[in-house]
Design an enzyme around this catalytic site. Structure first.
Site, PDB file in Angstrom:
ATOM      1  N   LYS A   1       0.847  -1.212   0.000  1.00 29.82           N
ATOM      2  CA  LYS A   1       0.000   0.000   0.000  1.00 29.82           C
ATOM      3  C   LYS A   1       0.877   1.255   0.000  1.00 29.82           C
ATOM      4  CE  LYS A   1      -1.913   1.657   4.028  1.00 29.82           C
ATOM      5  NZ  LYS A   1      -1.567   3.080   4.183  1.00 29.82           N
ATOM      6  N   ASN A   2       1.828   1.291   0.912  1.00 32.43           N
ATOM      7  CA  ASN A   2       2.600   2.524   1.077  1.00 32.43           C
ATOM      8  C   ASN A   2       3.610   2.774  -0.047  1.00 32.43           C
ATOM      9  OD1 ASN A   2       1.146   2.998   3.340  1.00 32.43           O
ATOM     10  ND2 ASN A   2       2.804   2.613   4.804  1.00 32.43           N
TER      11      ASN A   2
ATOM     12  N   ASP B   1       3.757   0.954  12.293  1.00 33.51           N
ATOM     13  CA  ASP B   1       2.563   0.288  11.752  1.00 33.51           C
ATOM     14  C   ASP B   1       2.408  -1.147  12.274  1.00 33.51           C
ATOM     15  OD1 ASP B   1       1.949   2.561  10.401  1.00 33.51           O
ATOM     16  OD2 ASP B   1       2.517   1.839   8.419  1.00 33.51           O
TER      17      ASP B   1
ATOM     18  N   ARG C   1      -9.034  -0.437   4.328  1.00 34.25           N
ATOM     19  CA  ARG C   1      -8.224   0.606   3.680  1.00 34.25           C
ATOM     20  C   ARG C   1      -6.844   0.069   3.323  1.00 34.25           C
ATOM     21  NH1 ARG C   1      -7.457   5.659   7.171  1.00 34.25           N
ATOM     22  NH2 ARG C   1      -5.758   5.644   5.677  1.00 34.25           N
TER      23      ARG C   1
ATOM     24  N   CYS D   1      -6.096  13.083  12.906  1.00 30.92           N
ATOM     25  CA  CYS D   1      -6.623  11.780  12.508  1.00 30.92           C
ATOM     26  C   CYS D   1      -6.617  10.807  13.657  1.00 30.92           C
ATOM     27  CB  CYS D   1      -5.877  11.240  11.298  1.00 30.92           C
ATOM     28  SG  CYS D   1      -4.497  10.215  11.674  1.00 30.92           S
TER      29      CYS D   1
ATOM     30  N   ILE E   1       1.827  18.781   8.117  1.00 33.50           N
ATOM     31  CA  ILE E   1       2.543  18.677   6.832  1.00 33.50           C
ATOM     32  C   ILE E   1       3.607  19.772   6.727  1.00 33.50           C
ATOM     33  CG2 ILE E   1       0.772  17.452   5.503  1.00 33.50           C
ATOM     34  CD1 ILE E   1      -0.058  20.220   4.383  1.00 33.50           C
ATOM     35  N   ASP E   2       4.007  20.302   7.895  1.00 31.47           N
ATOM     36  CA  ASP E   2       4.996  21.390   7.873  1.00 31.47           C
ATOM     37  C   ASP E   2       6.287  20.983   7.160  1.00 31.47           C
ATOM     38  OD1 ASP E   2       5.092  19.657  10.182  1.00 31.47           O
ATOM     39  OD2 ASP E   2       6.737  20.879  10.925  1.00 31.47           O
ATOM     40  N   LEU E   3       6.726  19.739   7.316  1.00 32.74           N
ATOM     41  CA  LEU E   3       7.991  19.325   6.687  1.00 32.74           C
ATOM     42  C   LEU E   3       7.846  19.256   5.164  1.00 32.74           C
ATOM     43  CD1 LEU E   3       8.982  16.518   9.243  1.00 32.74           C
ATOM     44  CD2 LEU E   3       9.852  18.855   9.139  1.00 32.74           C
TER      45      LEU E   3
ATOM     46  N   ARG F   1      -1.549  14.905  12.064  1.00 31.27           N
ATOM     47  CA  ARG F   1      -0.661  14.578  10.927  1.00 31.27           C
ATOM     48  C   ARG F   1      -0.265  15.902  10.274  1.00 31.27           C
ATOM     49  NH1 ARG F   1      -1.694   8.846   9.536  1.00 31.27           N
ATOM     50  NH2 ARG F   1      -0.033   8.750   8.037  1.00 31.27           N
TER      51      ARG F   1
HETATM   52  C1  UD1 Z   1       4.014   6.942   6.394  1.00 32.22           C
HETATM   53  C2  UD1 Z   1       3.152   5.724   6.172  1.00 32.22           C
HETATM   54  C3  UD1 Z   1       2.510   5.280   7.486  1.00 32.22           C
HETATM   55  C4  UD1 Z   1       3.583   5.084   8.559  1.00 32.22           C
HETATM   56  C5  UD1 Z   1       4.475   6.316   8.659  1.00 32.22           C
HETATM   57  C6  UD1 Z   1       5.648   6.139   9.608  1.00 32.22           C
HETATM   58  C7  UD1 Z   1       2.363   6.017   3.918  1.00 32.22           C
HETATM   59  C8  UD1 Z   1       1.218   6.265   3.014  1.00 32.22           C
HETATM   60  N1  UD1 Z   1       2.109   6.034   5.220  1.00 32.22           N
HETATM   61  O1  UD1 Z   1       3.141   7.985   6.830  1.00 32.22           O
HETATM   62  O2  UD1 Z   1       1.822   4.054   7.262  1.00 32.22           O
HETATM   63  O3  UD1 Z   1       2.963   4.870   9.805  1.00 32.22           O
HETATM   64  O4  UD1 Z   1       5.010   6.655   7.365  1.00 32.22           O
HETATM   65  O5  UD1 Z   1       6.403   5.052   9.237  1.00 32.22           O
HETATM   66  O6  UD1 Z   1       3.464   5.732   3.476  1.00 32.22           O
HETATM   67  N2  UD1 Z   1       5.501  14.791  10.767  1.00 32.22           N
HETATM   68  C9  UD1 Z   1       5.579  16.137  11.054  1.00 32.22           C
HETATM   69  N3  UD1 Z   1       5.498  17.021  10.014  1.00 32.22           N
HETATM   70  C10 UD1 Z   1       5.351  16.609   8.719  1.00 32.22           C
HETATM   71  C11 UD1 Z   1       5.277  15.236   8.440  1.00 32.22           C
HETATM   72  C12 UD1 Z   1       5.348  14.341   9.483  1.00 32.22           C
HETATM   73  O7  UD1 Z   1       5.694  16.536  12.208  1.00 32.22           O
HETATM   74  O8  UD1 Z   1       5.301  17.478   7.820  1.00 32.22           O
HETATM   75  C13 UD1 Z   1       5.546  13.807  11.886  1.00 32.22           C
HETATM   76  C14 UD1 Z   1       4.232  13.025  11.995  1.00 32.22           C
HETATM   77  O9  UD1 Z   1       3.279  13.718  12.748  1.00 32.22           O
HETATM   78  C15 UD1 Z   1       4.681  11.752  12.686  1.00 32.22           C
HETATM   79  C16 UD1 Z   1       6.099  11.552  12.118  1.00 32.22           C
HETATM   80  O10 UD1 Z   1       6.501  12.816  11.593  1.00 32.22           O
HETATM   81  O11 UD1 Z   1       4.758  11.972  14.066  1.00 32.22           O
HETATM   82  C17 UD1 Z   1       6.177  10.481  11.048  1.00 32.22           C
HETATM   83  O12 UD1 Z   1       5.381  10.837   9.954  1.00 32.22           O
HETATM   84  P1  UD1 Z   1       5.751  10.464   8.457  1.00 32.22           P
HETATM   85  O13 UD1 Z   1       7.033   9.697   8.411  1.00 32.22           O
HETATM   86  O14 UD1 Z   1       5.628  11.695   7.643  1.00 32.22           O
HETATM   87  O15 UD1 Z   1       4.570   9.487   8.117  1.00 32.22           O
HETATM   88  P2  UD1 Z   1       3.640   9.489   6.831  1.00 32.22           P
HETATM   89  O16 UD1 Z   1       4.458   9.747   5.617  1.00 32.22           O
HETATM   90  O17 UD1 Z   1       2.443  10.334   7.091  1.00 32.22           O
END
Ligand code: UD1
Length: 417
Positions: free
Chosen positions: A22-23, A304, A396, A116, A123-125, A121
């Site tokens: 999926k990912n 996960d 999902r 969520c 998206i600042d990064l 979640r």
């Molecule tokens: C992806 C996976 C998800 C998995 C996660 C961590 C997909 C579709 N989903 O999610 O199944 O659980 O990796 O292995 O591939 N964060 C920030 N700012 C950002 C982005 C992330 O603070 O802009 C934080 C998040 O809140 C979280 C951490 O970083 O605490 C990890 O998130 P991230 O690695 O981005 O996970 P996803 O890509 O959302």
């Protein structure tokens, strides 16, 4: 609404094929936008999240043609750059489309994914990476508009190795002028799969799988066929089911290299595991031993798998300590496991599980995708009947789950309520 009814206590035995990841599928489907042409994908799992990704592509002007395990995606006529809000809110990872739209068309509009079921979640990064690439970002009434004339390669240093932000940075810089260097990049196997896919298309990316990724911009990409990697979390889920039930399982189309941390922990619990290139065989012990786990970015133990492992450890001998370091709110499912007789105490990032002799069937509710999977794992070994409500969450991410479980001898039925 859909629910599973599981009659527990059956031995988990047999051989199953692991589905495509999926990912890995989600960013690769998004990446097809960069090509403005035809892409043929094999092994995309037929699950809600990939369907949502296809819906978004269709709204943008893409065409999707499905033929069994083969999916032909035509992105030659993309005319829209706005990711519809209702689809964005249904699937947070749809933000990954933004990087592809920006890479190809230099504009994208989307809304905040919002909080969520497993915690906020942000998206600042993702946005910081876009800004580094010279993309203008304006925020109006919850809408984020991104645009620029051209993207020029830059250095992007992530303060945390976010999977999605790393993927978005790669997508946005594939067709840039010059070279982009990402440091402290996420190292997940799904990022390697994205790199392999894009390089097959003609991109020049190296370093995925390490924390430094270099993307040399190219002018054009070409049409390709690509086979998505196997789903390592689905593989881990089946291994835990067998481990908890002294079962014996063979997984085909599985890559043991991708779940070394999970296999190591399963061995610590007493499981016997044999691996070869595409296969994993597990024999569960009579009684599992308790183990401690802490979730970390790859190659650490995957967040996960946290809930699924916790469910398995509820009947292990001794006490296990789990530390969740990635998401803030990933213990909701523990309340449901407690209803089945588990002894779990949650304190902040940690959960302490005191192994009990057995779990008992109960009516429980899935609270999120992996939390729901944990309840299914628990229900399979529990005495009596377990009803898992809200399995839409689980669907999902798991393809044909009830069918696969039936082939392993599990008594499971899906019903509409
Ligand atoms: C992806 C996976 C998800 C998995 C996660 C961590 C997909 C579709 N989903 O999610 O199944 O659980 O990796 O292995 O591939 N964060 C920030 N700012 C950002 C982005 C992330 O603070 O802009 C934080 C998040 O809140 C979280 C951490 O970083 O605490 C990890 O998130 P991230 O690695 O981005 O996970 P996803 O890509 O959302």
């Amino acid at each position: 609404m859909l629910e599973y009814i599981i009659k527990g206590g059956k031995k988990v035995e047999g051989c199953i094929q692991v589905s495509g990841s999926k990912n890995a599928s989600l960013p690769i489907i998004a990446a097809t936008i960069l090509n403005q042409g035809i892409t043929t994908l094999y092994n995309v799992p037929n699950i809600h999240d990939t369907q949502m990704m296809f819906e978004i592509l269709k709204k943008l002007g893409g065409k999707i043609n499905k033929k069994a395990n083969k999916i032909i995606i035509d992105t030659s006529k993309i005319t829209e750059y706005v990711i519809p809000e209702e689809l964005m809110s249904q699937m947070r990872s749809s933000v990954i489309i933004a990087g592809a739209l920006l890479g190809k068309y230099k504009r994208a509009t989307f809304s905040y994914p919002g909080g969520c079921d497993i915690g906020p979640r942000p998206i600042d990064l993702h946005l910081k990476a876009f800004e580094k690439l010279g993309i203008n970002i304006s925020k109006n009434y919850g809408k984020i508009e991104c645009f620029c004339d051209k993207i020029i390669g830059e250095k992007i240093d992530f303060e945390f190795p976010s999977v999605g932000a790393t993927e978005n940075a790669i997508l946005a810089s594939c067709l840039a002028e010059g070279t982009t260097v990402i440091t402290n990049a996420a190292r997940e196997p799904e990022i390697i799969d994205l790199q392999n896919f894009l390089n097959k298309m003609g991109a020049k990316i190296q370093g995925a799988g390490s924390s430094k990724i270099e993307i040399e911009g190219v002018k054009k990409l070409k049409d390709v066929n690509y086979n998505i990697m196997p789903d390592r979390i689905e593989a881990g889920t089946f291994l835990c089911m067998a481990a908890m039930n002294s079962g014996n399982i063979i997984l085909e189309n599985a890559n043991p290299e991708h779940i070394i941390s999970v296999i190591d922990k399963l061995e610590e619990t007493g499981c016997k595991i044999k691996t070869s290139k595409n296969q994993i065989e597990l024999q569960g012990p009579k009684k599992l031993k308790a183990v401690d786990i802490k979730t970390m970015p790859y190659p650490g133990f995957p967040t996960d798998m946290q809930s699924i492992f916790a469910a398995m450890l509820t009947t292990a001998k001794g006490s296990s300590i789990i530390v969740e370091n990635i998401f803030e709110n990933r213990y909701k499912y523990t309340q449901e496991l407690i209803r089945m007789g588990a002894k779990i105490t949650v304190e902040g990032k940690s959960a302490i599980i005191k192994g009990v002799r057995r779990l008992y069937g109960a009516k429980v509710k899935a609270t999120d995708l992996r939390g729901g999977a944990a309840l299914i794992v628990a229900g399979i070994s529990a005495k009596g009947t377990t009803t898992v409500e809200n399995i839409e969450y689980v669907l999902r991410g798991y393809e044909k789950l009830d069918e696969k479980l039936k082939t392993l001898g599990i008594d499971i039925k899906m019903q509409k309520i």
